[in-house]
Motif scaffolding. Structure first.
Motif, PDB file in Angstrom:
ATOM      1  N   GLN A 120       0.824  -1.218   0.000  1.00 55.61           N
ATOM      2  CA  GLN A 120       0.000   0.000   0.000  1.00 55.61           C
ATOM      3  C   GLN A 120       0.858   1.268   0.000  1.00 55.61           C
ATOM      4  O   GLN A 120       0.351   2.354   0.281  1.00 55.61           O
ATOM      5  N   THR A 121       2.131   1.113  -0.330  1.00 51.33           N
ATOM      6  CA  THR A 121       3.045   2.258  -0.251  1.00 51.33           C
ATOM      7  C   THR A 121       2.599   3.425  -1.134  1.00 51.33           C
ATOM      8  O   THR A 121       2.557   4.576  -0.691  1.00 51.33           O
ATOM      9  N   LEU A 122       2.242   3.131  -2.387  1.00 49.22           N
ATOM     10  CA  LEU A 122       1.868   4.203  -3.319  1.00 49.22           C
ATOM     11  C   LEU A 122       0.634   4.974  -2.854  1.00 49.22           C
ATOM     12  O   LEU A 122       0.669   6.216  -2.801  1.00 49.22           O
ATOM     13  N   PRO A 123      -0.469   4.288  -2.492  1.00 47.27           N
ATOM     14  CA  PRO A 123      -1.642   5.039  -2.002  1.00 47.27           C
ATOM     15  C   PRO A 123      -1.331   5.866  -0.748  1.00 47.27           C
ATOM     16  O   PRO A 123      -1.832   6.982  -0.603  1.00 47.27           O
ATOM     17  N   ILE A 124      -0.521   5.302   0.149  1.00 44.74           N
ATOM     18  CA  ILE A 124      -0.179   6.020   1.371  1.00 44.74           C
ATOM     19  C   ILE A 124       0.625   7.284   1.043  1.00 44.74           C
ATOM     20  O   ILE A 124       0.368   8.365   1.578  1.00 44.74           O
ATOM     21  N   LEU A 125       1.607   7.144   0.146  1.00 40.92           N
ATOM     22  CA  LEU A 125       2.421   8.301  -0.236  1.00 40.92           C
ATOM     23  C   LEU A 125       1.579   9.366  -0.932  1.00 40.92           C
ATOM     24  O   LEU A 125       1.772  10.563  -0.707  1.00 40.92           O
TER      25      LEU A 125
END
Length: 214
Positions: A120-125
């Motif tokens: 979920q790194t991209l959505p969180i960033l």
């Protein structure tokens, strides 16, 4: 506080007047003798304050200066420099309230996302970036609101110093200068100048820059 610093650096000609205020040098340069006349006067900006963060240079159109000379005398400029100092302090404080916490939140959030939520790194960033953008918008509104308040308070102080009658006379002179200047422009220049929006403020909020900007 830096103020139109790029313009400041290019004003290398001899000033027509120089003042020393609270250990700072304030130079006055005729706009007519620089390449900035069209850039600023065409937008109704006949007086532009600039600074390298310490000293000041005022770029001013010659007939505008003659019409509003009392507004640029020493004691009035003391009031304006105090205004600029207060604005600088406001900018620094608001930056401390918004920028540092936002950057810390982004850094911590990014580290946690990369370490524990790789899927979920991209959505969180992206979410964190949205928070940064919103924070910057709120910060800008807060600064602009406080600058407008300080600007109004400063104008009130100048009104008291000059006296209501003298202040009103300067406002009248200012309006007459705009009318005469742009009537002349409409005759001799292109139709484009007919769409000019006149800004009657000697100093505008958009001129106020943060300490290390540019």
């Amino acid at each position: 506080m830096k103020l139109n610093s790029k313009v400041y650096k290019q004003l290398t000609n001899e000033p027509f007047e120089k003042q020393q205020i609270n250990g700072k040098t304030v130079e006055f340069h005729y706009m007519d003798e620089t390449p900035f006349l069209t850039q600023f006067a065409a937008r109704g900006r006949f007086a532009v304050w600039t600074s390298d963060g310490n000293d000041y240079k005022v770029l001013i159109e010659s007939t505008y200066y003659e019409a509003l000379k009392p507004f640029y005398e020493y004691d009035v400029n003391v009031i304006w420099l105090n205004f600029l100092d207060r604005v600088s302090n406001i900018s620094k404080k608001v930056n401390m309230w918004f920028i540092i916490p936002t950057l810390v939140l982004y850094a911590i959030g990014a580290i946690i996302a990369i370490a524990f939520f790789q899927d979920q790194t991209l959505p969180i960033l992206l979410g964190l970036i949205i928070i940064v953008v919103v924070s910057n918008m709120v910060q800008s509104r807060v600064v602009n609101k406080k600058v407008r308040e300080e600007n109004q308070n400063t104008q009130d102080k100048i009104r008291v110093y000059l006296g209501q009658d003298a202040f009103d006379e300067l406002v009248k002179n200012q309006e007459e200068h705009y009318q005469q200047y742009f009537k002349f422009e409409e005759v001799d220049e292109t139709v484009e100048n007919a769409e000019i929006e006149v800004d009657a403020e000697p100093i505008t909020d958009e001129d106020i820059k943060e300490e290390d900007e540019k």
